[in-house]
Design a protein around this motif. Sequence first.
Motif, short mmCIF file in Angstrom:
data_model
loop_
_atom_site.label_atom_id
_atom_site.label_comp_id
_atom_site.label_asym_id
_atom_site.label_seq_id
_atom_site.Cartn_x
_atom_site.Cartn_y
_atom_site.Cartn_z
N PRO A 102 -0.01 -3.61 17.36
CA PRO A 102 -0.29 -2.36 16.64
C PRO A 102 0.38 -2.26 15.27
CG PRO A 102 0.19 -1.90 18.93
CD PRO A 102 0.46 -3.36 18.71
N SER A 103 1.59 -2.81 15.13
CA SER A 103 2.27 -2.72 13.83
C SER A 103 1.51 -3.51 12.76
CB SER A 103 3.71 -3.19 13.93
OG SER A 103 3.77 -4.55 14.27
N ILE A 104 0.86 -4.59 13.16
CA ILE A 104 0.06 -5.37 12.21
C ILE A 104 -1.15 -4.56 11.77
CG2 ILE A 104 -1.42 -7.42 11.96
CD1 ILE A 104 0.59 -8.88 13.82
N ILE A 105 -1.80 -3.92 12.72
CA ILE A 105 -2.98 -3.10 12.40
C ILE A 105 -2.60 -1.99 11.43
CG2 ILE A 105 -4.65 -1.47 13.38
CD1 ILE A 105 -4.44 -3.24 16.01
N ILE A 106 -1.50 -1.31 11.69
CA ILE A 106 -1.07 -0.20 10.83
C ILE A 106 -0.63 -0.72 9.46
CG2 ILE A 106 0.62 1.65 10.55
CD1 ILE A 106 0.45 2.01 13.65
N ASP A 107 0.12 -1.81 9.44
CA ASP A 107 0.54 -2.39 8.15
C ASP A 107 -0.65 -2.78 7.29
OD1 ASP A 107 3.20 -2.08 8.85
OD2 ASP A 107 3.53 -4.20 9.31
N GLU A 108 -1.65 -3.37 7.91
CA GLU A 108 -2.85 -3.76 7.17
C GLU A 108 -3.59 -2.53 6.64
OE1 GLU A 108 -4.02 -6.72 6.22
OE2 GLU A 108 -2.44 -7.85 7.17
N ALA A 109 -3.68 -1.49 7.46
CA ALA A 109 -4.34 -0.26 7.02
C ALA A 109 -3.62 0.35 5.83
CB ALA A 109 -4.40 0.74 8.18
N VAL A 110 -2.30 0.37 5.89
CA VAL A 110 -1.50 0.91 4.79
C VAL A 110 -1.72 0.08 3.52
CG1 VAL A 110 0.89 1.23 3.97
CG2 VAL A 110 0.21 2.06 6.24
N SER A 111 -1.75 -1.23 3.66
CA SER A 111 -1.97 -2.10 2.50
C SER A 111 -3.34 -1.87 1.88
CB SER A 111 -1.84 -3.58 2.89
OG SER A 111 -0.53 -3.88 3.23
N ILE A 112 -4.35 -1.74 2.72
CA ILE A 112 -5.70 -1.49 2.21
C ILE A 112 -5.77 -0.13 1.54
CG2 ILE A 112 -8.13 -1.17 2.88
CD1 ILE A 112 -7.61 -3.31 5.09
N ALA A 113 -5.10 0.86 2.13
CA ALA A 113 -5.07 2.21 1.53
C ALA A 113 -4.37 2.19 0.18
CB ALA A 113 -4.40 3.19 2.48
#
Length: 138
Positions: A102-113
Amino acid sequence: MARRKSRILAFQALYSWDVGKEPLDTIVTFSWAAPESLERLGEDGVLFSKLLVVGTIEHVAEIDALIRAYVSAWDFDRISRVDLAILRISVYALLYQKDIHPSIIIDEAVSIAKEFGKDDAYKFINAVLDNIKKATVK
Protein backbone atom coordinates in the motif's frame (compact mmCIF):
# COMPACT_ATOMS: atom_id res chain seq x y z
CA MET A 1 10.20 3.30 -13.11
CA ALA A 2 8.30 1.24 -15.68
CA ARG A 3 5.41 0.70 -13.27
CA ARG A 4 5.26 4.43 -12.59
CA LYS A 5 5.04 5.18 -16.31
CA SER A 6 2.35 2.49 -16.60
CA ARG A 7 0.40 4.15 -13.80
CA ILE A 8 0.70 7.51 -15.55
CA LEU A 9 -0.60 5.97 -18.78
CA ALA A 10 -3.49 4.40 -16.85
CA PHE A 11 -4.25 7.68 -15.09
CA GLN A 12 -4.31 9.51 -18.42
CA ALA A 13 -6.58 6.87 -19.96
CA LEU A 14 -8.95 6.98 -17.00
CA TYR A 15 -9.04 10.78 -17.14
CA SER A 16 -9.86 10.52 -20.85
CA TRP A 17 -12.61 8.00 -20.14
CA ASP A 18 -14.13 10.25 -17.48
CA VAL A 19 -13.91 13.54 -19.35
CA GLY A 20 -14.33 12.39 -22.95
CA LYS A 21 -16.74 9.51 -22.30
CA GLU A 22 -14.72 7.36 -24.70
CA PRO A 23 -15.67 3.67 -24.72
CA LEU A 24 -13.45 1.37 -22.69
CA ASP A 25 -12.29 -0.63 -25.71
CA THR A 26 -11.10 2.59 -27.36
CA ILE A 27 -9.35 3.86 -24.24
CA VAL A 28 -7.30 0.71 -23.62
CA THR A 29 -5.83 0.67 -27.13
CA PHE A 30 -3.83 3.73 -26.00
CA SER A 31 -3.95 4.90 -29.62
CA TRP A 32 -3.59 8.46 -28.36
CA ALA A 33 -0.23 7.70 -26.72
CA ALA A 34 3.04 8.19 -28.57
CA PRO A 35 4.12 4.85 -30.09
CA GLU A 36 7.67 5.25 -28.74
CA SER A 37 6.26 5.68 -25.21
CA LEU A 38 4.35 2.43 -25.53
CA GLU A 39 7.46 0.71 -26.90
CA ARG A 40 9.49 1.90 -23.91
CA LEU A 41 6.85 0.53 -21.56
CA GLY A 42 6.97 -2.82 -23.26
CA GLU A 43 4.27 -5.43 -23.36
CA ASP A 44 4.24 -5.92 -19.58
CA GLY A 45 3.97 -2.19 -18.89
CA VAL A 46 1.10 -1.72 -21.32
CA LEU A 47 -0.64 -4.78 -19.88
CA PHE A 48 -0.27 -3.36 -16.36
CA SER A 49 -1.83 -0.07 -17.55
CA LYS A 50 -4.73 -1.95 -19.13
CA LEU A 51 -5.28 -3.92 -15.93
CA LEU A 52 -5.47 -0.70 -13.92
CA VAL A 53 -7.88 0.96 -16.34
CA VAL A 54 -10.19 -2.01 -16.88
CA GLY A 55 -10.21 -2.96 -13.20
CA THR A 56 -10.91 0.59 -12.10
CA ILE A 57 -13.77 1.06 -14.55
CA GLU A 58 -15.29 -2.32 -13.68
CA HIS A 59 -15.33 -1.32 -9.99
CA VAL A 60 -15.89 2.43 -10.39
CA ALA A 61 -19.19 2.47 -8.46
CA GLU A 62 -17.61 0.75 -5.46
CA ILE A 63 -14.46 2.89 -5.71
CA ASP A 64 -16.43 6.13 -5.96
CA ALA A 65 -18.59 5.16 -2.98
CA LEU A 66 -15.45 4.58 -0.94
CA ILE A 67 -13.91 7.87 -2.04
CA ARG A 68 -17.18 9.67 -1.20
CA ALA A 69 -17.10 8.16 2.29
CA TYR A 70 -13.64 9.58 2.94
CA VAL A 71 -14.23 13.03 1.47
CA SER A 72 -17.52 13.60 3.26
CA ALA A 73 -16.48 17.13 4.21
CA TRP A 74 -15.81 17.82 0.53
CA ASP A 75 -18.30 17.82 -2.33
CA PHE A 76 -17.39 14.81 -4.51
CA ASP A 77 -18.36 16.69 -7.66
CA ARG A 78 -15.84 19.41 -6.83
CA ILE A 79 -12.90 17.01 -6.92
CA SER A 80 -10.92 17.80 -10.04
CA ARG A 81 -11.07 15.17 -12.77
CA VAL A 82 -7.28 14.81 -12.55
CA ASP A 83 -7.38 14.15 -8.81
CA LEU A 84 -10.33 11.82 -9.20
CA ALA A 85 -8.54 9.74 -11.85
CA ILE A 86 -5.51 9.41 -9.56
CA LEU A 87 -7.70 8.49 -6.59
CA ARG A 88 -9.67 5.93 -8.59
CA ILE A 89 -6.69 3.97 -9.92
CA SER A 90 -5.06 4.10 -6.51
CA VAL A 91 -8.14 2.90 -4.62
CA TYR A 92 -8.52 0.10 -7.16
CA ALA A 93 -4.89 -0.89 -6.52
CA LEU A 94 -5.35 -0.75 -2.73
CA LEU A 95 -8.42 -2.97 -2.92
CA TYR A 96 -7.44 -5.45 -5.61
CA GLN A 97 -3.67 -5.50 -6.11
CA LYS A 98 -2.66 -7.15 -2.88
CA ASP A 99 0.77 -8.02 -4.29
CA ILE A 100 1.72 -4.32 -4.26
CA HIS A 101 2.49 -2.78 -0.87
CA PRO A 102 0.00 0.00 0.00
CA SER A 103 2.79 2.50 0.71
CA ILE A 104 4.04 2.07 -2.87
CA ILE A 105 0.56 2.70 -4.25
CA ILE A 106 0.16 5.85 -2.16
CA ASP A 107 3.67 7.12 -2.92
CA GLU A 108 3.07 6.68 -6.64
CA ALA A 109 -0.28 8.49 -6.41
CA VAL A 110 1.36 11.39 -4.58
CA SER A 111 4.12 11.57 -7.21
CA ILE A 112 1.62 11.59 -10.06
CA ALA A 113 -0.44 14.25 -8.27
CA LYS A 114 2.64 16.43 -7.84
CA GLU A 115 3.36 16.13 -11.55
CA PHE A 116 -0.17 16.48 -12.95
CA GLY A 117 -2.34 17.93 -10.19
CA LYS A 118 -2.75 21.47 -8.98
CA ASP A 119 -0.70 22.99 -6.17
CA ASP A 120 -1.34 20.98 -3.01
CA ALA A 121 -3.58 18.31 -4.55
CA TYR A 122 -1.03 15.70 -3.54
CA LYS A 123 -1.75 16.42 0.14
CA PHE A 124 -5.47 15.83 -0.38
CA ILE A 125 -4.80 12.62 -2.31
CA ASN A 126 -2.35 11.38 0.30
CA ALA A 127 -4.82 11.99 3.14
CA VAL A 128 -7.74 10.32 1.37
CA LEU A 129 -5.72 7.27 0.33
CA ASP A 130 -4.12 6.93 3.75
CA ASN A 131 -7.54 6.88 5.40
CA ILE A 132 -8.89 4.38 2.88
CA LYS A 133 -5.81 2.19 3.40
CA LYS A 134 -6.30 2.21 7.17
CA ALA A 135 -9.94 1.19 6.77
CA THR A 136 -9.60 -1.44 4.05
CA VAL A 137 -6.13 -2.96 3.95
CA LYS A 138 -5.61 -5.80 6.38
